[in-house]
Motif scaffolding. Sequence first.
Motif, PDB file in Angstrom:
ATOM      1  N   LEU A  91      26.596  10.024  26.892  1.00  0.00           N
ATOM      2  CA  LEU A  91      25.673  11.061  27.347  1.00  0.00           C
ATOM      3  C   LEU A  91      25.138  11.887  26.183  1.00  0.00           C
ATOM      4  O   LEU A  91      23.968  12.280  26.186  1.00  0.00           O
ATOM      5  CB  LEU A  91      26.351  11.954  28.384  1.00  0.00           C
ATOM      6  CG  LEU A  91      26.530  11.321  29.758  1.00  0.00           C
ATOM      7  CD1 LEU A  91      27.290  12.261  30.677  1.00  0.00           C
ATOM      8  CD2 LEU A  91      25.209  10.942  30.369  1.00  0.00           C
ATOM      9  N   VAL A  92      25.971  12.139  25.172  1.00  0.00           N
ATOM     10  CA  VAL A  92      25.486  12.851  23.991  1.00  0.00           C
ATOM     11  C   VAL A  92      24.427  12.014  23.271  1.00  0.00           C
ATOM     12  O   VAL A  92      23.389  12.530  22.843  1.00  0.00           O
ATOM     13  CB  VAL A  92      26.654  13.206  23.049  1.00  0.00           C
ATOM     14  CG1 VAL A  92      26.159  13.644  21.687  1.00  0.00           C
ATOM     15  CG2 VAL A  92      27.521  14.280  23.667  1.00  0.00           C
ATOM     16  N   LEU A  93      24.660  10.708  23.154  1.00  0.00           N
ATOM     17  CA  LEU A  93      23.661   9.839  22.530  1.00  0.00           C
ATOM     18  C   LEU A  93      22.370   9.793  23.333  1.00  0.00           C
ATOM     19  O   LEU A  93      21.272   9.788  22.764  1.00  0.00           O
ATOM     20  CB  LEU A  93      24.217   8.431  22.364  1.00  0.00           C
ATOM     21  CG  LEU A  93      25.259   8.233  21.272  1.00  0.00           C
ATOM     22  CD1 LEU A  93      25.734   6.787  21.274  1.00  0.00           C
ATOM     23  CD2 LEU A  93      24.713   8.607  19.923  1.00  0.00           C
ATOM     24  N   VAL A  94      22.472   9.767  24.650  1.00  0.00           N
ATOM     25  CA  VAL A  94      21.277   9.724  25.495  1.00  0.00           C
ATOM     26  C   VAL A  94      20.498  11.025  25.367  1.00  0.00           C
ATOM     27  O   VAL A  94      19.256  11.009  25.257  1.00  0.00           O
ATOM     28  CB  VAL A  94      21.668   9.439  26.963  1.00  0.00           C
ATOM     29  CG1 VAL A  94      20.524   9.736  27.903  1.00  0.00           C
ATOM     30  CG2 VAL A  94      22.109   8.004  27.116  1.00  0.00           C
ATOM     31  N   VAL A  95      21.185  12.163  25.366  1.00  0.00           N
ATOM     32  CA  VAL A  95      20.489  13.441  25.220  1.00  0.00           C
ATOM     33  C   VAL A  95      19.788  13.508  23.870  1.00  0.00           C
ATOM     34  O   VAL A  95      18.639  13.950  23.772  1.00  0.00           O
ATOM     35  CB  VAL A  95      21.480  14.612  25.397  1.00  0.00           C
ATOM     36  CG1 VAL A  95      20.866  15.927  24.948  1.00  0.00           C
ATOM     37  CG2 VAL A  95      21.921  14.707  26.836  1.00  0.00           C
ATOM     38  N   ARG A  96      20.436  13.046  22.829  1.00  0.00           N
ATOM     39  CA  ARG A  96      19.816  13.046  21.494  1.00  0.00           C
ATOM     40  C   ARG A  96      18.607  12.100  21.456  1.00  0.00           C
ATOM     41  O   ARG A  96      17.597  12.409  20.847  1.00  0.00           O
ATOM     42  CB  ARG A  96      20.863  12.633  20.456  1.00  0.00           C
ATOM     43  CG  ARG A  96      20.365  12.619  19.066  1.00  0.00           C
ATOM     44  CD  ARG A  96      20.019  14.032  18.593  1.00  0.00           C
ATOM     45  NE  ARG A  96      19.453  13.965  17.271  1.00  0.00           N
ATOM     46  CZ  ARG A  96      18.193  14.273  16.982  1.00  0.00           C
ATOM     47  NH1 ARG A  96      17.389  14.703  17.923  1.00  0.00           N
ATOM     48  NH2 ARG A  96      17.746  14.176  15.760  1.00  0.00           N
ATOM     49  N   LEU A  97      18.718  10.955  22.117  1.00  0.00           N
ATOM     50  CA  LEU A  97      17.600  10.015  22.173  1.00  0.00           C
ATOM     51  C   LEU A  97      16.428  10.593  22.955  1.00  0.00           C
ATOM     52  O   LEU A  97      15.273  10.424  22.568  1.00  0.00           O
ATOM     53  CB  LEU A  97      18.059   8.697  22.793  1.00  0.00           C
ATOM     54  CG  LEU A  97      17.021   7.595  22.910  1.00  0.00           C
ATOM     55  CD1 LEU A  97      16.592   7.153  21.517  1.00  0.00           C
ATOM     56  CD2 LEU A  97      17.573   6.436  23.685  1.00  0.00           C
ATOM     57  N   ILE A  98      16.710  11.306  24.047  1.00  0.00           N
ATOM     58  CA  ILE A  98      15.645  11.926  24.832  1.00  0.00           C
ATOM     59  C   ILE A  98      14.948  13.009  24.008  1.00  0.00           C
ATOM     60  O   ILE A  98      13.720  13.144  24.048  1.00  0.00           O
ATOM     61  CB  ILE A  98      16.208  12.492  26.152  1.00  0.00           C
ATOM     62  CG1 ILE A  98      16.613  11.347  27.074  1.00  0.00           C
ATOM     63  CG2 ILE A  98      15.197  13.389  26.840  1.00  0.00           C
ATOM     64  CD1 ILE A  98      17.363  11.794  28.307  1.00  0.00           C
ATOM     65  N   GLU A  99      15.727  13.771  23.245  1.00  0.00           N
ATOM     66  CA  GLU A  99      15.117  14.792  22.386  1.00  0.00           C
ATOM     67  C   GLU A  99      14.241  14.157  21.305  1.00  0.00           C
ATOM     68  O   GLU A  99      13.166  14.664  20.994  1.00  0.00           O
ATOM     69  CB  GLU A  99      16.196  15.644  21.727  1.00  0.00           C
ATOM     70  CG  GLU A  99      16.886  16.598  22.666  1.00  0.00           C
ATOM     71  CD  GLU A  99      18.022  17.338  21.986  1.00  0.00           C
ATOM     72  OE1 GLU A  99      18.317  17.059  20.801  1.00  0.00           O
ATOM     73  OE2 GLU A  99      18.626  18.199  22.650  1.00  0.00           O
ATOM     74  N   ALA A 100      14.684  13.049  20.730  1.00  0.00           N
ATOM     75  CA  ALA A 100      13.929  12.413  19.649  1.00  0.00           C
ATOM     76  C   ALA A 100      12.700  11.666  20.163  1.00  0.00           C
ATOM     77  O   ALA A 100      11.634  11.716  19.552  1.00  0.00           O
ATOM     78  CB  ALA A 100      14.830  11.459  18.879  1.00  0.00           C
ATOM     79  N   ALA A 101      12.827  10.971  21.290  1.00  0.00           N
ATOM     80  CA  ALA A 101      11.731  10.143  21.791  1.00  0.00           C
ATOM     81  C   ALA A 101      10.862  10.855  22.814  1.00  0.00           C
ATOM     82  O   ALA A 101       9.729  10.446  23.049  1.00  0.00           O
ATOM     83  CB  ALA A 101      12.285   8.859  22.394  1.00  0.00           C
TER      84      ALA A 101
END
Length: 128
Positions: A91-101
Amino acid sequence: MIWAVALALGAVITAGTYLLLSRDLVRGVIGVSMIGGGVNLLLFSAGRLATGVPPVIPADAVALTAAANPLPQALTLTAIVISFALLCFSLVLVVRLIEAAGSDDVARLRAAEPPSTDPHQPVIEEQP
């Protein structure tokens, strides 16, 4: 009682598979977690589902007759801890990916990748 556990197991794995097949990345991560919970339920149900039976063999007992098997219980507890840590990390990786993309749609994330002419990018065949 075994039918209720089997029905719950089927419902959890079916719901997890449905979420996993969606295009939303957060739903996919939660679907993987639900499938892991279903597998934990399957593993736990393999160790007998009798109520009021202790997971200890009496000293004078010759065989495992009226005791629950503690191994599936220990394995399930370990799997729950590991899957919770994996869920938090994912979930931390997904949140970071959503912020970046800026999106959690899998199709949009695919379009945000560098072009296939980039020397560090593997060749990806475009679908029509």
